[in-house]
Write an enzyme that holds these catalytic residues in place. Structure first.
Site, PDB file in Angstrom:
ATOM      1  N   TYR B 113       0.833  -1.201   0.000  1.00 45.31           N
ATOM      2  CA  TYR B 113       0.000   0.000   0.000  1.00 45.31           C
ATOM      3  C   TYR B 113       0.866   1.249   0.000  1.00 45.31           C
ATOM      4  CZ  TYR B 113      -4.173  -2.688   1.334  1.00 45.31           C
ATOM      5  OH  TYR B 113      -5.226  -3.556   1.366  1.00 45.31           O
ATOM      6  N   TYR B 152      -0.554  -9.868   0.727  1.00 46.15           N
ATOM      7  CA  TYR B 152       0.530  -9.282   1.528  1.00 46.15           C
ATOM      8  C   TYR B 152       0.541  -9.879   2.929  1.00 46.15           C
ATOM      9  CZ  TYR B 152      -3.152  -6.109   3.280  1.00 46.15           C
ATOM     10  OH  TYR B 152      -4.280  -5.587   3.809  1.00 46.15           O
ATOM     11  N   ARG B 162      -2.673 -11.924   3.938  1.00 44.07           N
ATOM     12  CA  ARG B 162      -4.037 -11.559   3.540  1.00 44.07           C
ATOM     13  C   ARG B 162      -4.290 -11.990   2.102  1.00 44.07           C
ATOM     14  NH1 ARG B 162      -7.415  -8.100   5.075  1.00 44.07           N
ATOM     15  NH2 ARG B 162      -8.667  -9.908   4.604  1.00 44.07           N
ATOM     16  N   HIS B 165      -7.323  -8.496  -1.983  1.00 47.65           N
ATOM     17  CA  HIS B 165      -8.648  -7.904  -1.752  1.00 47.65           C
ATOM     18  C   HIS B 165      -8.627  -6.425  -2.093  1.00 47.65           C
ATOM     19  CE1 HIS B 165      -6.422  -7.239   2.015  1.00 47.65           C
ATOM     20  NE2 HIS B 165      -7.073  -6.090   2.052  1.00 47.65           N
ATOM     21  N   HIS B 167     -10.605  -2.943  -0.733  1.00 50.15           N
ATOM     22  CA  HIS B 167     -11.500  -2.376   0.286  1.00 50.15           C
ATOM     23  C   HIS B 167     -12.576  -1.531  -0.397  1.00 50.15           C
ATOM     24  CE1 HIS B 167      -8.799  -3.225   3.775  1.00 50.15           C
ATOM     25  NE2 HIS B 167      -7.863  -3.148   2.852  1.00 50.15           N
TER      26      HIS B 167
END
Lengths: 188, 245
Positions: B113, B152, B162, B165, B167
């Site tokens: 991110y 990640y 995770r 995905h 959000h």
């Protein structure tokens, strides 16, 4: 009618700030608005530590107690720059701030009149769904006394956690997710 | 919307209430960070009144023309598999939720991110911010163009990863309908060990978060298409059955 299954909530995670924070997020009303003030507070966890990765959102009526929304049965009132929504991510000390005006009184159920209040959503890393609470105003003693939500709280609920505290530039309102001073949270 | 009439003559819509069969528990041992971030007292049941059945009506002036396309926000194209993610925002009665803001954010193709706290050894992409916004159209349709995010690692437990995905954040029509969730991709081998994906109790409910591959929006030599509908709380069925005089 066949019902569709509602999509479940998931946490905002630690990185929501790249998407959910806006430069003007805290401004329920624009800077310079007459009578505007700040509601500042901290989000605190069950260890008493600040929560640096929470986002606080607020929703409220305007100063006349009206909503710029088609489902307000009294008719939507658009007061121009009044957004009604406030949104602020917490900083490293868990602090947030919302720049707003005091909402007017809003009808409740069965002919009651609610005291001025602001609905609050709290989301954070470590929270799989949002929490909902309300901000009330300490100087509205008469209105608070007849507010249908405040007056129907269970005896064990710490109603004082819903009350903002006067401060230099408005009010302060801390949100305790857990612990001795745990805020009253609502299921809606 | 289902309506309820009060003695004061005010008619309000009514939404299904929060439901532990759908939303994950706030206290969830598998996700360690919930330990000190959930209230210990029971939530207080609050009736839905005017503040709860209204919500922000945000104007499209908040949007830039390319906010829906995460692959065109920089000089060059980002690295990664180009995808289109589209679908409808509906309520639980199947009615579209029109003109509502949909926000998304995600990791880049390497699983990183663009956020100061994310410092695991995967590269940032100078051509990818990872933030999108759009409004649903009059039929509830939304659409984003982006790249498929990478999986990640996180520190919840040893070798915790995770699943990929995106959000999603939605306001819907009312404060009651506010939803932040995550969209996953089909057949991800990381599902079984991910406490966040597995936090809704019912496995069938978890599947509502998984998109499906879609040939209709897959374009030759250009992009893969994924479809995902988002369902917000709708009219309260109990109130619906009551005559409202």
């Amino acid at each position: 009618m066949s019902k569709l299954g509602v999509t479940p909530s998931q946490t905002v995670g630690p990185y929501f700030a790249i998407g959910l924070t806006w430069d003007d997020g805290p401004d329920v009303v624009p800077q310079g608005t007459d009578g505007a003030f700040w509601i500042r507070g901290r989000v605190i966890d069950g260890n008493g530590d600040p929560v640096p990765d929470a986002v606080v959102e607020t929703w409220q009526a305007d100063s006349g107690g009206r909503f710029a929304h088609p489902d307000d049965p009294r008719g939507a009132v658009d007061r121009g720059d009044f957004r009604g929504l406030g949104r602020c991510g917490t900083d490293k000390e868990g602090r947030f701030g919302i720049h707003t005006v005091k909402p007017g009184r809003v009808p409740g159920q069965n002919g009651t009149l609610q005291a001025p209040h602001i609905d609050v959503t709290v989301m954070a890393r470590g929270m799989l769904a949002r929490l909902v609470t309300r901000i009330y105003f300490p100087e509205e003693e008469a209105a608070n006394a007849e507010d249908p939500v405040l007056s129907s709280l269970p005896a064990t609920a710490a109603s004082e956690t819903l009350m903002a505290v006067k401060s230099d530039d408005g009010y302060s309102f801390d949100i305790h997710l857990q612990g001795e001073n745990e805020t009253v949270f609502f299921s809606i | 919307m289902t309506e309820q009439q009060t003695e004061s003559g005010i008619v309000l819509p009514s939404y299904t209430r929060e439901n532990a069969e759908i939303d994950p528990p706030l206290d969830f041992a598998g996700y360690r960070s919930t330990e000190f971030r959930h209230p210990k007292n029971p939530l207080v049941l609050m009736p839905q009144m005017l503040t709860e059945v209204t919500g922000p009506v945000l104007g499209e002036s908040r949007l830039g023309p390319l906010d829906y396309d995460l692959t065109r926000q920089h000089e060059e194209m980002p690295l990664g598999q180009r995808i289109e993610v589209s679908g409808r925002v509906l309520d639980s009665d199947g009615r579209p939720v029109p003109n509502t803001l949909v926000e998304c954010w995600q990791a880049n193709a390497s699983g990183r991110y663009r956020h100061e706290v994310d410092d695991w050894p995967a590269p940032l992409d100078p051509n990818f911010t990872g933030v999108g916004r759009c409004f649903t159209d009059s039929d509830g349709n939304y659409r984003f163009v982006t790249i498929k995010p990478g999986a990640y690692p996180w520190k919840n437990h040893h070798n915790a990863w995770r699943p990929a995905h995106i959000h999603f954040s939605l306001f819907g029509r009312a404060f009651t309908q506010r939803l932040v969730t995550q969209m996953y991709f089909p057949d991800d081998p990381l599902f079984s060990e991910d406490p966040i994906f597995n936090s809704p109790r019912d496995p069938k409910v978890r599947e509502r978060m998984i998109s499906r591959h879609d040939w209709g929006t897959t374009e030759d030599h250009w992009q893969l298409g994924y479809k995902w509908d988002i369902v917000l709380r709708g009219p309260d069925a109990v109130a619906f059955e009551e005559p409202h005089a």
